[in-house]
Design a protein around this motif. Structure first.
Motif, PDB file in Angstrom:
ATOM      1  N   THR A  91       0.865  -1.240  -0.042  1.00  0.00           N
ATOM      2  CA  THR A  91       0.016  -0.033   0.114  1.00  0.00           C
ATOM      3  C   THR A  91       0.899   1.356  -0.140  1.00  0.00           C
ATOM      4  OG1 THR A  91      -1.710  -1.219   1.149  1.00  0.00           O
ATOM      5  CG2 THR A  91      -1.981   1.149   1.270  1.00  0.00           C
ATOM      6  N   VAL A  92       0.678   2.226  -1.002  1.00  0.00           N
ATOM      7  CA  VAL A  92       1.734   3.098  -1.429  1.00  0.00           C
ATOM      8  C   VAL A  92       0.914   4.510  -1.214  1.00  0.00           C
ATOM      9  CG1 VAL A  92       3.514   3.837  -2.765  1.00  0.00           C
ATOM     10  CG2 VAL A  92       2.943   1.521  -2.806  1.00  0.00           C
ATOM     11  N   ASP A  93       1.566   5.277  -0.495  1.00  0.00           N
ATOM     12  CA  ASP A  93       1.077   6.790  -0.292  1.00  0.00           C
ATOM     13  C   ASP A  93       2.158   7.622  -1.385  1.00  0.00           C
ATOM     14  OD1 ASP A  93      -0.804   6.164   1.734  1.00  0.00           O
ATOM     15  OD2 ASP A  93       0.707   6.456   2.973  1.00  0.00           O
ATOM     16  N   LEU A  94       1.278   8.398  -2.026  1.00  0.00           N
ATOM     17  CA  LEU A  94       1.764   9.071  -3.263  1.00  0.00           C
ATOM     18  C   LEU A  94       1.392  10.579  -3.138  1.00  0.00           C
ATOM     19  CD1 LEU A  94       1.386   6.720  -6.263  1.00  0.00           C
ATOM     20  CD2 LEU A  94       3.272   6.978  -4.832  1.00  0.00           C
ATOM     21  N   GLU A  95       2.382  11.515  -3.471  1.00  0.00           N
ATOM     22  CA  GLU A  95       2.104  12.835  -3.732  1.00  0.00           C
ATOM     23  C   GLU A  95       2.453  13.269  -4.921  1.00  0.00           C
ATOM     24  OE1 GLU A  95       3.722  17.031  -1.989  1.00  0.00           O
ATOM     25  OE2 GLU A  95       3.370  15.550  -0.585  1.00  0.00           O
ATOM     26  N   ASP A  96       1.571  13.691  -5.949  1.00  0.00           N
ATOM     27  CA  ASP A  96       1.717  14.319  -7.325  1.00  0.00           C
ATOM     28  C   ASP A  96       2.681  15.535  -7.217  1.00  0.00           C
ATOM     29  OD1 ASP A  96       1.467  15.772  -9.607  1.00  0.00           O
ATOM     30  OD2 ASP A  96      -0.433  14.560 -10.227  1.00  0.00           O
ATOM     31  N   SER A 124      -0.059  -2.610 -14.454  1.00  0.00           N
ATOM     32  CA  SER A 124      -0.292  -1.433 -14.860  1.00  0.00           C
ATOM     33  C   SER A 124       0.705  -0.314 -14.915  1.00  0.00           C
ATOM     34  CB  SER A 124      -1.342  -0.810 -13.657  1.00  0.00           C
ATOM     35  OG  SER A 124      -0.876  -0.313 -12.546  1.00  0.00           O
ATOM     36  N   PRO A 125       0.877   0.576 -15.689  1.00  0.00           N
ATOM     37  CA  PRO A 125       1.789   1.394 -15.944  1.00  0.00           C
ATOM     38  C   PRO A 125       2.458   1.982 -14.647  1.00  0.00           C
ATOM     39  CG  PRO A 125       0.351   1.852 -17.696  1.00  0.00           C
ATOM     40  CD  PRO A 125      -0.333   0.859 -16.714  1.00  0.00           C
ATOM     41  N   ILE A 126       1.481   2.515 -13.552  1.00  0.00           N
ATOM     42  CA  ILE A 126       2.083   3.110 -12.479  1.00  0.00           C
ATOM     43  C   ILE A 126       2.409   2.072 -11.662  1.00  0.00           C
ATOM     44  CG2 ILE A 126      -0.120   3.118 -11.234  1.00  0.00           C
ATOM     45  CD1 ILE A 126       0.444   5.725 -10.081  1.00  0.00           C
ATOM     46  N   ALA A 127       1.849   1.038 -11.464  1.00  0.00           N
ATOM     47  CA  ALA A 127       2.590  -0.123 -10.633  1.00  0.00           C
ATOM     48  C   ALA A 127       3.848  -0.637 -11.239  1.00  0.00           C
ATOM     49  CB  ALA A 127       1.568  -1.377 -10.558  1.00  0.00           C
ATOM     50  N   ARG A 128       3.946  -0.685 -12.387  1.00  0.00           N
ATOM     51  CA  ARG A 128       5.506  -1.399 -12.976  1.00  0.00           C
ATOM     52  C   ARG A 128       6.451   0.021 -12.830  1.00  0.00           C
ATOM     53  NH1 ARG A 128       2.227  -2.687 -17.574  1.00  0.00           N
ATOM     54  NH2 ARG A 128       3.613  -0.826 -18.755  1.00  0.00           N
ATOM     55  N   ALA A 129       6.016   1.004 -12.594  1.00  0.00           N
ATOM     56  CA  ALA A 129       6.933   2.210 -12.036  1.00  0.00           C
ATOM     57  C   ALA A 129       7.131   2.229 -10.746  1.00  0.00           C
ATOM     58  CB  ALA A 129       6.322   3.646 -12.773  1.00  0.00           C
ATOM     59  N   ILE A 131       7.316  -0.539  -8.757  1.00  0.00           N
ATOM     60  CA  ILE A 131       8.026  -1.693  -8.150  1.00  0.00           C
ATOM     61  C   ILE A 131       9.543  -1.640  -8.138  1.00  0.00           C
ATOM     62  CG2 ILE A 131       8.465  -4.221  -8.593  1.00  0.00           C
ATOM     63  CD1 ILE A 131       5.561  -3.946  -7.700  1.00  0.00           C
ATOM     64  N   GLY A 132      10.015  -1.723  -6.845  1.00  0.00           N
ATOM     65  CA  GLY A 132      11.425  -1.681  -6.779  1.00  0.00           C
ATOM     66  C   GLY A 132      11.943  -0.420  -5.983  1.00  0.00           C
ATOM     67  N   LYS A 133      11.024   0.652  -6.089  1.00  0.00           N
ATOM     68  CA  LYS A 133      11.312   1.998  -5.440  1.00  0.00           C
ATOM     69  C   LYS A 133      11.133   1.844  -3.958  1.00  0.00           C
ATOM     70  CE  LYS A 133      11.749   4.196  -9.432  1.00  0.00           C
ATOM     71  NZ  LYS A 133      11.416   3.167 -10.336  1.00  0.00           N
ATOM     72  N   SER A 134      11.550   3.083  -3.110  1.00  0.00           N
ATOM     73  CA  SER A 134      11.375   3.009  -1.828  1.00  0.00           C
ATOM     74  C   SER A 134      10.690   4.443  -1.426  1.00  0.00           C
ATOM     75  CB  SER A 134      12.749   2.717  -1.075  1.00  0.00           C
ATOM     76  OG  SER A 134      13.313   1.596  -1.625  1.00  0.00           O
ATOM     77  N   ALA A 135      10.210   4.327  -0.271  1.00  0.00           N
ATOM     78  CA  ALA A 135       9.746   5.683   0.494  1.00  0.00           C
ATOM     79  C   ALA A 135      10.681   6.813   0.108  1.00  0.00           C
ATOM     80  CB  ALA A 135       9.429   5.458   1.890  1.00  0.00           C
ATOM     81  N   GLY A 136      10.374   7.965  -0.178  1.00  0.00           N
ATOM     82  CA  GLY A 136      11.182   8.908  -0.490  1.00  0.00           C
ATOM     83  C   GLY A 136      11.482   9.174  -1.831  1.00  0.00           C
ATOM     84  N   ASP A 137      11.678   7.935  -2.590  1.00  0.00           N
ATOM     85  CA  ASP A 137      11.764   8.115  -4.334  1.00  0.00           C
ATOM     86  C   ASP A 137      10.952   8.858  -4.820  1.00  0.00           C
ATOM     87  OD1 ASP A 137      14.253   6.525  -3.518  1.00  0.00           O
ATOM     88  OD2 ASP A 137      13.258   4.582  -4.585  1.00  0.00           O
ATOM     89  N   SER A 138      11.122   9.569  -5.948  1.00  0.00           N
ATOM     90  CA  SER A 138      10.401  10.161  -6.953  1.00  0.00           C
ATOM     91  C   SER A 138      10.487   9.309  -8.051  1.00  0.00           C
ATOM     92  CB  SER A 138      11.076  11.670  -7.424  1.00  0.00           C
ATOM     93  OG  SER A 138      10.740  12.441  -6.189  1.00  0.00           O
ATOM     94  N   PHE A 139       9.366   9.273  -8.948  1.00  0.00           N
ATOM     95  CA  PHE A 139       9.542   8.392 -10.163  1.00  0.00           C
ATOM     96  C   PHE A 139       8.352   9.394 -10.896  1.00  0.00           C
ATOM     97  CE2 PHE A 139       5.898   6.925  -7.953  1.00  0.00           C
ATOM     98  CZ  PHE A 139       4.878   6.499  -8.760  1.00  0.00           C
ATOM     99  N   GLU A 140       8.357   8.858 -12.310  1.00  0.00           N
ATOM    100  CA  GLU A 140       7.602   9.371 -13.310  1.00  0.00           C
ATOM    101  C   GLU A 140       7.061   8.006 -14.288  1.00  0.00           C
ATOM    102  OE1 GLU A 140      10.020  10.887 -17.120  1.00  0.00           O
ATOM    103  OE2 GLU A 140      10.009  12.142 -15.606  1.00  0.00           O
ATOM    104  N   PHE A 141       5.714   8.029 -14.704  1.00  0.00           N
ATOM    105  CA  PHE A 141       5.272   7.385 -15.794  1.00  0.00           C
ATOM    106  C   PHE A 141       4.454   8.085 -16.651  1.00  0.00           C
ATOM    107  CE2 PHE A 141       1.844   7.823 -12.871  1.00  0.00           C
ATOM    108  CZ  PHE A 141       0.630   7.242 -13.390  1.00  0.00           C
ATOM    109  N   THR A 142       4.163   7.219 -17.674  1.00  0.00           N
ATOM    110  CA  THR A 142       3.286   7.915 -18.913  1.00  0.00           C
ATOM    111  C   THR A 142       1.820   7.486 -18.521  1.00  0.00           C
ATOM    112  OG1 THR A 142       5.016   7.614 -20.173  1.00  0.00           O
ATOM    113  CG2 THR A 142       3.113   8.096 -21.187  1.00  0.00           C
ATOM    114  N   VAL A 147       2.702  12.688 -19.145  1.00  0.00           N
ATOM    115  CA  VAL A 147       3.720  12.129 -18.055  1.00  0.00           C
ATOM    116  C   VAL A 147       3.319  12.382 -16.621  1.00  0.00           C
ATOM    117  CG1 VAL A 147       6.197  11.976 -17.442  1.00  0.00           C
ATOM    118  CG2 VAL A 147       5.399  11.696 -19.874  1.00  0.00           C
ATOM    119  N   LYS A 148       3.229  11.782 -15.835  1.00  0.00           N
ATOM    120  CA  LYS A 148       3.142  12.044 -14.565  1.00  0.00           C
ATOM    121  C   LYS A 148       4.214  12.207 -13.384  1.00  0.00           C
ATOM    122  CE  LYS A 148      -1.475  12.921 -14.516  1.00  0.00           C
ATOM    123  NZ  LYS A 148      -2.233  13.903 -14.485  1.00  0.00           N
TER     124      LYS A 148
END
Length: 158
Positions: A91-96, A124-129, A131-142, A147-148
């Protein structure tokens, strides 16, 4: 044949639906068919045809659920020990990062994904983006609308 991952909660939800269809809906439909049949001529009996169509739909859903559950690999998310790294079931809390909006998703199997309940498929694209990241990381996906950019605020395993 590959086994589709599903959370324990998702498996229980599908089993409950299967049980309801078999124990409640199936007998109700059989009774409706018998009642409609008693009305006589089946060629022009709309109630009979509607009940048979509902029976066909219900039996198809029962077969689909039985097939899905027989090939599913149930994963108990509460027993995962991935720390603050994102893996299946997290369960992942995200901030745009663009708008500052907060959102929470759980990464689940394709069988149980439901965006209205914030359950996103592992494929899904967001889940694939994620996977493997950690709390505090930033990422983007299409996404379909461009792009978000998100930051991972917290990762939990409930």
């Amino acid at each position: 044949m590959s086994r589709a991952p599903i959370t324990k909660t998702g498996s229980e939800r599908l089993r409950a639906e299967l049980d309801r269809l078999k124990s409640t809906e199936r007998p109700r439909i059989i009774a409706a068919i018998a009642e409609a049949r008693a009305h006589g001529d089946l060629k022009e009996n709309a109630e009979y045809h509607a009940a048979r169509e509902l029976q066909s739909f219900t039996e198809g859903r029962i077969a689909q659920l039985e097939g899905l559950l027989s090939t599913a690999e149930v994963i108990d998310v509460s027993r995962l020990n991935a720390g603050k790294r994102v893996v299946f079931g997290a369960t992942v809390d995200l901030e745009d990062e663009d708008s500052g909006a907060a959102v929470t998703y759980q990464i689940v199997g394709d069988l149980e994904a439901d965006i209205k309940q914030n359950l996103i498929a592992v494929s899904s694209p967001i889940a694939r983006a994620l996977i493997g990241k950690s709390a505090g990381d930033s990422f983007e996906f299409t996404a379909p609308n461009g792009v978000k950019h998100y930051e991972i605020i917290d990762v939990r395993y409930l």
